[in-house]
Design a protein around this motif. Structure first.
Motif, PDB file in Angstrom:
ATOM      1  N   VAL A 104       0.767  -1.174   0.093  1.00 54.21           N
ATOM      2  CA  VAL A 104       0.068   0.026   0.087  1.00 54.21           C
ATOM      3  C   VAL A 104       0.739   1.150  -0.004  1.00 54.21           C
ATOM      4  CG1 VAL A 104      -1.655   1.339   1.418  1.00 54.21           C
ATOM      5  CG2 VAL A 104      -1.925  -1.115   0.956  1.00 54.21           C
ATOM      6  N   GLY A 105       1.885   1.293   0.757  1.00 51.39           N
ATOM      7  CA  GLY A 105       2.844   2.432   0.947  1.00 51.39           C
ATOM      8  C   GLY A 105       3.540   2.643  -0.587  1.00 51.39           C
ATOM      9  N   LEU A 106       3.835   1.584  -1.255  1.00 58.16           N
ATOM     10  CA  LEU A 106       4.529   1.671  -2.338  1.00 58.16           C
ATOM     11  C   LEU A 106       3.533   2.257  -3.337  1.00 58.16           C
ATOM     12  CD1 LEU A 106       6.865  -1.275  -2.467  1.00 58.16           C
ATOM     13  CD2 LEU A 106       7.485   0.823  -2.108  1.00 58.16           C
ATOM     14  N   LEU A 107       2.300   1.605  -3.439  1.00 56.45           N
ATOM     15  CA  LEU A 107       1.442   2.105  -4.357  1.00 56.45           C
ATOM     16  C   LEU A 107       0.962   3.606  -4.274  1.00 56.45           C
ATOM     17  CD1 LEU A 107      -0.689   0.812  -6.557  1.00 56.45           C
ATOM     18  CD2 LEU A 107      -2.213   0.471  -4.896  1.00 56.45           C
ATOM     19  N   ILE A 108       0.742   3.925  -2.973  1.00 54.83           N
ATOM     20  CA  ILE A 108       0.242   5.374  -2.721  1.00 54.83           C
ATOM     21  C   ILE A 108       1.655   6.340  -3.238  1.00 54.83           C
ATOM     22  CG2 ILE A 108      -0.140   7.182  -1.021  1.00 54.83           C
ATOM     23  CD1 ILE A 108      -2.463   4.952  -1.744  1.00 54.83           C
ATOM     24  N   THR A 109       2.841   5.910  -3.041  1.00 53.52           N
ATOM     25  CA  THR A 109       3.951   7.018  -3.168  1.00 53.52           C
ATOM     26  C   THR A 109       4.460   6.766  -4.586  1.00 53.52           C
ATOM     27  OG1 THR A 109       5.346   5.497  -2.283  1.00 53.52           O
ATOM     28  CG2 THR A 109       4.256   7.041  -0.691  1.00 53.52           C
ATOM     29  N   LEU A 110       4.527   5.863  -5.351  1.00 54.66           N
ATOM     30  CA  LEU A 110       5.038   5.635  -6.427  1.00 54.66           C
ATOM     31  C   LEU A 110       4.222   5.668  -8.073  1.00 54.66           C
ATOM     32  CD1 LEU A 110       7.592   2.812  -5.520  1.00 54.66           C
ATOM     33  CD2 LEU A 110       8.027   5.161  -5.460  1.00 54.66           C
ATOM     34  N   VAL A 111       2.793   5.313  -7.638  1.00 54.50           N
ATOM     35  CA  VAL A 111       1.902   5.280  -8.762  1.00 54.50           C
ATOM     36  C   VAL A 111       1.642   6.733  -9.253  1.00 54.50           C
ATOM     37  CG1 VAL A 111      -0.128   4.704  -9.828  1.00 54.50           C
ATOM     38  CG2 VAL A 111       1.284   3.067  -8.379  1.00 54.50           C
ATOM     39  N   PRO A 112       2.001   7.189 -10.472  1.00 54.31           N
ATOM     40  CA  PRO A 112       1.509   8.678 -10.862  1.00 54.31           C
ATOM     41  C   PRO A 112       0.286   9.022 -10.584  1.00 54.31           C
ATOM     42  CG  PRO A 112       3.135   7.361 -12.444  1.00 54.31           C
ATOM     43  CD  PRO A 112       2.489   6.608 -11.599  1.00 54.31           C
ATOM     44  N   TRP A 113      -0.599   8.216 -10.848  1.00 56.76           N
ATOM     45  CA  TRP A 113      -2.046   8.535 -10.838  1.00 56.76           C
ATOM     46  C   TRP A 113      -2.365   9.207  -9.386  1.00 56.76           C
ATOM     47  CZ3 TRP A 113      -6.262   6.954  -7.964  1.00 56.76           C
ATOM     48  CH2 TRP A 113      -7.523   7.533  -8.441  1.00 56.76           C
ATOM     49  N   PHE A 114      -1.944   8.364  -8.426  1.00 53.35           N
ATOM     50  CA  PHE A 114      -1.981   8.913  -6.936  1.00 53.35           C
ATOM     51  C   PHE A 114      -1.310  10.116  -6.774  1.00 53.35           C
ATOM     52  CE2 PHE A 114      -3.335   3.998  -6.459  1.00 53.35           C
ATOM     53  CZ  PHE A 114      -4.143   4.244  -5.822  1.00 53.35           C
ATOM     54  N   ASN A 115      -0.119  10.229  -7.219  1.00 56.59           N
ATOM     55  CA  ASN A 115       0.764  11.313  -7.159  1.00 56.59           C
ATOM     56  C   ASN A 115       0.001  12.599  -7.491  1.00 56.59           C
ATOM     57  OD1 ASN A 115       3.648   9.616  -7.894  1.00 56.59           O
ATOM     58  ND2 ASN A 115       2.912  10.019  -5.770  1.00 56.59           N
ATOM     59  N   SER A 116      -0.614  12.519  -8.608  1.00 58.42           N
ATOM     60  CA  SER A 116      -1.540  13.544  -9.260  1.00 58.42           C
ATOM     61  C   SER A 116      -2.718  14.033  -8.616  1.00 58.42           C
ATOM     62  CB  SER A 116      -1.567  13.513 -10.948  1.00 58.42           C
ATOM     63  OG  SER A 116      -2.332  12.328 -11.021  1.00 58.42           O
ATOM     64  N   VAL A 117      -3.520  12.870  -8.223  1.00 55.51           N
ATOM     65  CA  VAL A 117      -4.620  13.167  -7.819  1.00 55.51           C
ATOM     66  C   VAL A 117      -4.796  13.496  -6.188  1.00 55.51           C
ATOM     67  CG1 VAL A 117      -6.828  11.841  -7.344  1.00 55.51           C
ATOM     68  CG2 VAL A 117      -5.721  11.390  -9.702  1.00 55.51           C
ATOM     69  N   PHE A 118      -3.920  12.542  -5.361  1.00 53.34           N
ATOM     70  CA  PHE A 118      -4.043  12.781  -4.206  1.00 53.34           C
ATOM     71  C   PHE A 118      -2.637  13.358  -3.596  1.00 53.34           C
ATOM     72  CE2 PHE A 118      -6.533   8.832  -5.081  1.00 53.34           C
ATOM     73  CZ  PHE A 118      -7.673   9.288  -4.262  1.00 53.34           C
ATOM     74  N   LYS A 119      -1.955  14.157  -4.466  1.00 54.24           N
ATOM     75  CA  LYS A 119      -0.894  15.237  -4.035  1.00 54.24           C
ATOM     76  C   LYS A 119       0.067  14.447  -3.213  1.00 54.24           C
ATOM     77  CE  LYS A 119      -3.362  18.136  -6.008  1.00 54.24           C
ATOM     78  NZ  LYS A 119      -2.922  18.549  -7.467  1.00 54.24           N
ATOM     79  N   THR A 120       0.675  13.076  -3.663  1.00 50.92           N
ATOM     80  CA  THR A 120       1.759  12.441  -3.172  1.00 50.92           C
ATOM     81  C   THR A 120       2.944  12.436  -3.829  1.00 50.92           C
ATOM     82  OG1 THR A 120       1.003  10.080  -4.071  1.00 50.92           O
ATOM     83  CG2 THR A 120       0.174  10.897  -1.729  1.00 50.92           C
ATOM     84  N   LYS A 121       4.190  12.107  -3.162  1.00 52.88           N
ATOM     85  CA  LYS A 121       5.417  12.258  -3.974  1.00 52.88           C
ATOM     86  C   LYS A 121       6.139  10.755  -3.529  1.00 52.88           C
ATOM     87  CE  LYS A 121       5.059  16.249  -5.736  1.00 52.88           C
ATOM     88  NZ  LYS A 121       5.035  16.768  -7.405  1.00 52.88           N
ATOM     89  N   PRO A 122       6.958  10.369  -4.845  1.00 54.44           N
ATOM     90  CA  PRO A 122       7.854   9.408  -4.393  1.00 54.44           C
ATOM     91  C   PRO A 122       8.718   9.806  -3.218  1.00 54.44           C
ATOM     92  CG  PRO A 122       7.756   9.844  -6.612  1.00 54.44           C
ATOM     93  CD  PRO A 122       7.087  10.937  -5.927  1.00 54.44           C
ATOM     94  N   VAL A 123       9.297   8.997  -2.228  1.00 54.19           N
ATOM     95  CA  VAL A 123      10.158   9.059  -1.196  1.00 54.19           C
ATOM     96  C   VAL A 123      11.431   8.669  -1.674  1.00 54.19           C
ATOM     97  CG1 VAL A 123      10.222   8.495   1.222  1.00 54.19           C
ATOM     98  CG2 VAL A 123       7.898   8.803   0.206  1.00 54.19           C
ATOM     99  N   PRO A 124      12.415   9.706  -1.329  1.00 51.08           N
ATOM    100  CA  PRO A 124      13.776   9.297  -1.406  1.00 51.08           C
ATOM    101  C   PRO A 124      14.252   8.165  -0.280  1.00 51.08           C
ATOM    102  CG  PRO A 124      13.267  11.754  -1.540  1.00 51.08           C
ATOM    103  CD  PRO A 124      12.226  11.081  -1.277  1.00 51.08           C
ATOM    104  N   VAL A 125      14.817   7.200  -0.628  1.00 49.09           N
ATOM    105  CA  VAL A 125      15.221   6.010   0.269  1.00 49.09           C
ATOM    106  C   VAL A 125      15.958   6.598   1.477  1.00 49.09           C
ATOM    107  CG1 VAL A 125      16.198   3.891   0.700  1.00 49.09           C
ATOM    108  CG2 VAL A 125      15.006   4.612  -1.434  1.00 49.09           C
ATOM    109  N   LYS A 126      17.157   7.656   1.236  1.00 49.42           N
ATOM    110  CA  LYS A 126      17.866   7.987   2.463  1.00 49.42           C
ATOM    111  C   LYS A 126      17.402   8.681   3.619  1.00 49.42           C
ATOM    112  CE  LYS A 126      19.606  12.333   0.957  1.00 49.42           C
ATOM    113  NZ  LYS A 126      20.752  13.195   0.930  1.00 49.42           N
ATOM    114  N   TYR A 127      15.822   9.298   3.221  1.00 46.61           N
ATOM    115  CA  TYR A 127      15.248   9.934   4.343  1.00 46.61           C
ATOM    116  C   TYR A 127      14.223   9.128   5.220  1.00 46.61           C
ATOM    117  CZ  TYR A 127      16.840  14.212   1.538  1.00 46.61           C
ATOM    118  OH  TYR A 127      17.769  15.186   0.941  1.00 46.61           O
ATOM    119  N   ILE A 128      14.266   7.822   4.843  1.00 45.52           N
ATOM    120  CA  ILE A 128      13.620   7.058   5.571  1.00 45.52           C
ATOM    121  C   ILE A 128      14.269   5.891   6.371  1.00 45.52           C
ATOM    122  CG2 ILE A 128      11.426   7.324   4.586  1.00 45.52           C
ATOM    123  CD1 ILE A 128      11.815   4.483   2.960  1.00 45.52           C
TER     124      ILE A 128
END
Length: 727
Positions: free
Chosen positions: A669-693
């Motif tokens: 679910v976390g990968l789907l929400i942050t990596l799929v472009p459709w969710f990024n554009s519709v729900f204003k999410t962004k891919p997460v840089p690995v080093k920050y987590i």
């Protein structure tokens, strides 16, 4: 020996003693067990179900038969029918019953009167047979029959002592002893007795003899019987009962035996089923008390004894007090002056806030490591001090008790702050089943007992109670684990960002959409996986919950969930969030207390779109960090006190693959929400840089190690402060 010729049922064997013949004849006639035909048919599931058919002829070979009745009567029926080759139904037919007094737990005996088979030129005779506990019916005997012909001898104290010693010997081996006594009368004399009895019933006199204390035997004689013999019956306990009692003791649950058997028999059975254990009662000693009345001082004295000989204490019995707090019955007390109106209003307000089943805090008795045997005949002389002394023993057996005394025992335990469960199957057990905190009725018991009980054992197996206790503790544990998993992430770590944003004027670190996704998808699956956890190794070694103190969600759980787990998770998620802002050239000093002027006062060299993109990425980082911390929280809270490595979800008896499925689902679910472009554009999410987590992984490992150390210290030092505040 074959005592009955099946063609003509009469006692014919010349080599069998007369007393033995009378004993077996009495077992046939003074017996309420009946043979019933059983027809089997297939139900919808293909299982054969027996249906009783009392109208079927006894000679029908196609029908299976069952013997229905009291366990002792059924045992005697089988003995006469199988061992002595007696057709009991035919014996009852040619010796019809004309009067009877059924067995009850107060009298401890049963009486029948049968018209004996006779030849045409002989006078009709009536055989009156009485069977019951030897210590209750031997006093009704004036003679006893020997093995030689029809000789009878006067009953002497010496012979009574021999019988009592024999009963003690059999009782020590766990046998239940039933004595048989008889009296023969002519039919003419019997009819005269019945006429006198009916006349007395129709014209009652207000004399002491007509008081309720005199037993009504339906006109049958109360004494001058002849002792015939005794039966020894063995009713072995189920194989699983001793182990179940040990499990209950290991779980800090005391199992007390309440029986109508002789004290010696009760003690022998208690030793076999581990109610009397070697470590406590056998090696330590079994206590009892002896009541004596001092005619000089007009005082009743109780002598507390250990192993029958060692005197522990002399106690003068005080005024007896009977507890009146019977469940479901309001006790009527002396009228008191009404309290003022403000107090009544306050009590009325509290009425809607209090738990109606909550009990007052009562200081429990200190348990002493000894066993005790109490007989029902002595219970009426027990005062409060004696009840305290008896109920403070670790192992307790009550023998020769009546249903009223069983109720009294339950009330005495409850009065001293104990939570009491009672098992029973008879109508006489109904008051105790109703009074107990948990009444456990047997499926094979009477309808009255089932209605009075709170729980019905379908398999009539005592060990099922222990399994139910273990299941109850497991359900309570799993609900606590679900709560302590959901509270840090589902409430604390989502509420804090809103409060910090409102009070300290920073951008909202977790968006509404990500908060909803976290609650509805990430947490819900993992919490459902927690419900299917197996029992921990120490679940049946913990003491029971204290009824008026222990709650499902208490302050210990809230402290651990919010102040420890919640703060660690919040700190980790905020650390990753602010670290990302700092790496983008936005220091912390430019974030706090900016409110609506964020980016302009103080000024930040970023456009509005860039700040918005940074905020969306930071919110996604906060969300992913929170998911990672909840995964470590999940594997930490799987156990309360046992190490994760002894209760791992991957293999062994504690395997719980739903935990792994929950982790995989949450990650997906976390990968789907942050990596799929459709969710990024519709729900204003962004891919997460690995080093920050990555810090979340480090803090998560630290959280896991911290909780493992906490569990180790709780196990190592069970009386420490850390153990007392452990959830």
């Amino acid at each position: 020996h074959r005592l009955i010729d099946r063609k003509r049922p009469s006692l014919t064997a010349t080599d069998v003693p007369s007393a033995m013949k009378d004993l077996i004849l009495g077992a046939c006639l003074c017996n309420n067990a009946t043979k019933q035909s059983c027809i089997t048919h297939n139900n919808d599931n293909g299982v054969n179900n027996p249906v009783l058919d009392t109208s079927v002829d006894d000679q029908t070979p196609a029908k299976e038969t069952q013997i229905i009745g009291d366990a002792a009567d059924v045992a005697m029926y089988h003995m006469c029918n199988e061992k002595c080759s007696i057709n009991i139904e035919q014996v009852k037919k040619v010796n019809p019953r004309i009067n009877s007094v059924p067995f009850n737990s107060k009298n401890k005996f049963m009486i029948t009167a049968n018209l004996l088979e006779h030849k045409s030129n002989d006078e009709e005779m009536v055989l009156i047979t009485l069977k019951g506990a030897p210590d209750f019916i031997l006093s009704r005997c004036s003679t006893y029959k020997t093995d030689c012909d029809e000789d009878t001898l006067p009953m002497t104290d010496e012979f009574r002592t021999i019988l009592q010693q024999r009963q003690e010997t059999l009782g020590e081996s766990g046998y239940r002893v039933i004595a048989m006594i008889q009296q023969k009368l002519t039919k003419r004399r019997y009819d005269a007795m019945m006429e006198s009895y009916r006349a007395g019933k129709s014209h009652p006199q207000s004399t002491e003899e007509s008081s309720s204390s005199v037993l009504d035997l339906n006109g049958l004689p109360a004494d001058n019987y002849c002792f015939i013999g005794m039966f020894a019956l063995l009713d072995p306990a189920r194989l699983e009962v001793p182990e179940a009692v040990l499990k209950a003791r290991h779980a800090h649950i005391r199992v007390a035996m309440v029986t109508g058997d002789h004290p010696t028999t009760a003690a022998a059975i208690a030793k076999k089923v581990n109610i009397f254990t070697k470590e406590v009662s056998i090696d330590g000693g079994i206590d009892k008390f002896k009541i004596e009345y001092n005619s000089e001082t007009q005082e009743t004295v109780a002598h507390f004894l250990r192993n029958t000989h060692t005197l522990l204490e002399r106690h003068i019995v005080e005024d007896l007090t009977t507890p009146t707090n019977i469940k479901g019955i309001k006790s009527v007390s002396n009228p008191r002056k009404k309290s003022n109106i403000f107090k009544r209003l306050w009590n009325g307000f509290l009425y809607y806030l209090r738990d109606p089943n909550q009990v007052k805090s009562v200081k429990k008795l200190d348990i002493i490591p000894y066993g005790v045997i109490v007989t029902g005949s002595d219970m009426h002389s027990m005062d409060e001090h004696m009840w305290d002394w008896v109920l403070s023993h670790r192992e307790i057996v009550f023998a020769r008790t009546s249903p009223e005394q069983k109720l009294q025992i339950v009330m005495a335990f409850s009065k001293r702050g104990e939570v009491v469960a009672v098992t029973g199957d008879g109508t006489n057990d109904a008051p105790a089943l109703k009074q107990a905190d948990l009444g456990v009725a047997m499926a094979a018991g009477t309808e009255v007992a089932k209605e009075a009980g709170d729980l019905i054992l379908l398999d009539n197996n005592f060990s099922s109670i222990i399994s139910a206790i273990e299941m109850g503790r497991l359900l309570s544990d799993n609900l606590k684990k679900v709560a302590i998993y959901l509270l840090p992430g589902g409430t604390w770590s989502e509420v804090i960002p809103v409060l910090v944003s409102t009070w300290m004027g920073i951008p909202l670190s977790l968006s509404l959409f990500l908060g909803v996704v976290f609650c509805m998808f990430n947490d819900i699956v993992n919490s459902l996986a927690m419900v299917s956890e197996k029992a921990e190794q120490d679940i049946m070694s913990r003491p029971p919950a204290i009824r008026h103190k222990t709650h499902l969600i208490d302050w210990k759980l809230l402290v651990h969930a919010y102040l420890i787990m919640g703060n660690i998770e919040c700190f980790t998620a905020f650390f990753c969030f602010f670290w990302y802002y700092a790496s983008e050239g936005i220091p912390v000093s430019s974030i706090f207390f900016t409110y609506a002027s964020f980016g302009t006062n103080p000024p930040i060299d970023k456009s509005a779109d860039e700040l918005n993109s940074i905020l969306q990425t930071g919110q996604s980082i906060y969300y992913v960090s929170l998911c990672i911390m909840q995964m470590f929280n999940l594997i930490s809270t799987r156990t309360r006190y046992v190490s994760f490595f002894k209760h791992n979800p991957f293999f062994g008896k504690t395997r719980n693959l739903t935990i792994c499925i929950g982790v995989v689902f949450s990650t997906s679910v976390g990968l789907l929400i942050t990596l799929v472009p459709w969710f990024n554009s519709v729900f204003k999410t962004k891919p997460v840089p690995v080093k920050y987590i990555c810090p979340a992984l480090g803090f998560g490992v630290g959280l896991f190690v911290f909780d493992e150390v906490r569990k180790f210290l709780v196990r190592r030092y069970p009386k420490s402060f850390l153990a007392k505040i452990a959830w």
